[in-house]
Design a protein around this motif. Sequence first.
Motif, PDB file in Angstrom:
ATOM      1  N   PHE A  29       0.840  -1.200   0.000  1.00  0.00           N
ATOM      2  CA  PHE A  29       0.000   0.000   0.000  1.00  0.00           C
ATOM      3  C   PHE A  29       0.878   1.253   0.000  1.00  0.00           C
ATOM      4  O   PHE A  29       0.691   2.163  -0.811  1.00  0.00           O
ATOM      5  CB  PHE A  29      -0.923  -0.003   1.232  1.00  0.00           C
ATOM      6  N   ARG A 167     -10.036   4.555   7.286  1.00  0.00           N
ATOM      7  CA  ARG A 167     -10.829   4.176   6.105  1.00  0.00           C
ATOM      8  C   ARG A 167     -10.261   2.952   5.393  1.00  0.00           C
ATOM      9  O   ARG A 167     -10.998   2.078   4.933  1.00  0.00           O
ATOM     10  CB  ARG A 167     -10.868   5.375   5.149  1.00  0.00           C
ATOM     11  N   THR A 168      -8.973   2.880   5.294  1.00  0.00           N
ATOM     12  CA  THR A 168      -8.339   1.821   4.489  1.00  0.00           C
ATOM     13  C   THR A 168      -8.031   0.555   5.278  1.00  0.00           C
ATOM     14  O   THR A 168      -7.689  -0.466   4.699  1.00  0.00           O
ATOM     15  CB  THR A 168      -6.999   2.321   3.916  1.00  0.00           C
ATOM     16  N   HIS A 202      -1.538  11.711  -0.464  1.00  0.00           N
ATOM     17  CA  HIS A 202      -2.576  10.780  -0.923  1.00  0.00           C
ATOM     18  C   HIS A 202      -3.960  11.240  -0.421  1.00  0.00           C
ATOM     19  O   HIS A 202      -4.938  11.215  -1.171  1.00  0.00           O
ATOM     20  CB  HIS A 202      -2.267   9.374  -0.384  1.00  0.00           C
ATOM     21  N   ILE A 206      -6.160  12.255  -3.569  1.00  0.00           N
ATOM     22  CA  ILE A 206      -6.863  11.065  -4.075  1.00  0.00           C
ATOM     23  C   ILE A 206      -7.862  10.511  -3.059  1.00  0.00           C
ATOM     24  O   ILE A 206      -9.056  10.418  -3.333  1.00  0.00           O
ATOM     25  CB  ILE A 206      -5.855   9.963  -4.486  1.00  0.00           C
ATOM     26  N   CYS A 207      -7.399  10.178  -1.867  1.00  0.00           N
ATOM     27  CA  CYS A 207      -8.304   9.598  -0.859  1.00  0.00           C
ATOM     28  C   CYS A 207      -8.932  10.755  -0.082  1.00  0.00           C
ATOM     29  O   CYS A 207      -8.702  10.939   1.107  1.00  0.00           O
ATOM     30  CB  CYS A 207      -7.525   8.661   0.064  1.00  0.00           C
ATOM     31  N   PRO A 212     -13.542   9.622  -1.775  1.00  0.00           N
ATOM     32  CA  PRO A 212     -12.241   9.149  -2.269  1.00  0.00           C
ATOM     33  C   PRO A 212     -12.332   8.817  -3.755  1.00  0.00           C
ATOM     34  O   PRO A 212     -13.382   8.392  -4.238  1.00  0.00           O
ATOM     35  CB  PRO A 212     -11.996   7.886  -1.435  1.00  0.00           C
ATOM     36  N   CYS A 214     -11.315   6.370  -5.769  1.00  0.00           N
ATOM     37  CA  CYS A 214     -10.765   5.006  -5.792  1.00  0.00           C
ATOM     38  C   CYS A 214     -10.431   4.534  -7.205  1.00  0.00           C
ATOM     39  O   CYS A 214      -9.513   3.729  -7.382  1.00  0.00           O
ATOM     40  CB  CYS A 214     -11.753   4.039  -5.149  1.00  0.00           C
ATOM     41  N   CYS A 217      -6.902   5.290  -7.875  1.00  0.00           N
ATOM     42  CA  CYS A 217      -6.015   5.128  -6.723  1.00  0.00           C
ATOM     43  C   CYS A 217      -5.008   4.007  -6.974  1.00  0.00           C
ATOM     44  O   CYS A 217      -5.395   2.870  -7.261  1.00  0.00           O
ATOM     45  CB  CYS A 217      -6.856   4.799  -5.488  1.00  0.00           C
ATOM     46  N   VAL A 220      -5.460   0.707  -4.690  1.00  0.00           N
ATOM     47  CA  VAL A 220      -6.801   0.115  -4.572  1.00  0.00           C
ATOM     48  C   VAL A 220      -6.742  -1.397  -4.276  1.00  0.00           C
ATOM     49  O   VAL A 220      -7.599  -1.945  -3.573  1.00  0.00           O
ATOM     50  CB  VAL A 220      -7.635   0.424  -5.846  1.00  0.00           C
ATOM     51  N   CYS A 223      -6.346  -1.771  -0.400  1.00  0.00           N
ATOM     52  CA  CYS A 223      -7.208  -0.991   0.489  1.00  0.00           C
ATOM     53  C   CYS A 223      -8.411  -1.821   0.939  1.00  0.00           C
ATOM     54  O   CYS A 223      -9.012  -2.529   0.141  1.00  0.00           O
ATOM     55  CB  CYS A 223      -7.682   0.250  -0.249  1.00  0.00           C
ATOM     56  N   TYR A 225     -11.223  -0.456   2.275  1.00  0.00           N
ATOM     57  CA  TYR A 225     -12.451   0.349   2.259  1.00  0.00           C
ATOM     58  C   TYR A 225     -13.479  -0.384   1.399  1.00  0.00           C
ATOM     59  O   TYR A 225     -13.189  -0.783   0.266  1.00  0.00           O
ATOM     60  CB  TYR A 225     -12.145   1.721   1.669  1.00  0.00           C
ATOM     61  N   LYS A 228     -15.878   1.335  -2.300  1.00  0.00           N
ATOM     62  CA  LYS A 228     -14.990   1.992  -3.264  1.00  0.00           C
ATOM     63  C   LYS A 228     -15.787   2.724  -4.351  1.00  0.00           C
ATOM     64  O   LYS A 228     -16.818   2.231  -4.811  1.00  0.00           O
ATOM     65  CB  LYS A 228     -14.037   0.973  -3.894  1.00  0.00           C
TER      66      LYS A 228
HETATM   67  S1  SF4 Z   1      -9.050   2.707  -2.826  1.00  0.00           S
HETATM   68 FE1  SF4 Z   1     -10.249   4.529  -2.323  1.00  0.00          FE
HETATM   69  S2  SF4 Z   1     -10.532   4.501  -0.111  1.00  0.00           S
HETATM   70 FE2  SF4 Z   1      -8.836   3.102  -0.617  1.00  0.00          FE
HETATM   71  S3  SF4 Z   1      -6.979   4.329  -0.390  1.00  0.00           S
HETATM   72 FE3  SF4 Z   1      -7.584   4.416  -2.514  1.00  0.00          FE
HETATM   73  S4  SF4 Z   1      -8.859   6.262  -2.682  1.00  0.00           S
HETATM   74 FE4  SF4 Z   1      -8.715   5.735  -0.499  1.00  0.00          FE
END
Ligand code: SF4
Length: 234
Positions: A29, A167-168, A202, A206-207, A212, A214, A217, A220, A223, A225, A228
């Motif tokens: 990540f 969140r992640t 980030h 992006i997030c 977010p 996603c 991202c 992704v 993550c 979350y 998405k």
């Molecule tokens: S997938 Fe979405 S929620 Fe997860 S880190 Fe990336 S932007 Fe954030």
Amino acid sequence: MKTPSNPAAPPRKKTAKPRAMPAVDVRSFIVAISEGKPEPRSELAFTDAYTLLIAVTLSAQATDISVNKATETLFRDAPTPAAMVNLGVDGVAEHIKTIGLWRGKARNVVALSQILLDRYGGEVPHDRAALEALPGVGRKTANVVLNVAFGDPTMAVDTHIFRIGNRTGLAPGATPRAVENGLVKRIPADLLRDAHNWLILHGRYICKARKPECWRCPAVAWCRYQAKTEAPTA
Ligand code: SF4
């Protein structure tokens, strides 16, 4: 008094909590969000440990852009603790009136500069307790200074990092300190120092807090979350 719930109202939908990210995915990540930013930089303008400390102190409840505008003239007139003390509270206030909480910040900047002169020969101490004892300097500011100015592997948890940690599933926690502890424990040592800025960037681009992005991202795949988002349709 607590407002009683309306029995006629439909039950509020609970957002599912993300599962904690497996330790093995944490490195992937962090590496993914570092793409294109091998040497992340703070977006605050500074030239040394002292101007960094002042800039971070001023940045509470203010954007980096507004702080950089204020410090452009402040640091021109007062780039050292001695010059800042000479400028005085009213003089500092004239430079920083465009940012939030400027009255208290002007007092703190002059007071902390005086302490640096009195106790540390005008230098910023490489010591958490000494930093946190300065007026207007809390754990978050101390963490930024220790990380950016001295290269320590600290994690300053701001609003972006607190959100991403939860969140992640990277480091869920109810308080900034819990998220900080989780991130310091889980992020591999060789990535920890730079992870601070990678996570902030980030979260900023992006997030994002409200929604977010996603679909674009790079992290992704790792993550946790669950809701998405998808790319908006034209
Ligand atoms: S997938 Fe979405 S929620 Fe997860 S880190 Fe990336 S932007 Fe954030």
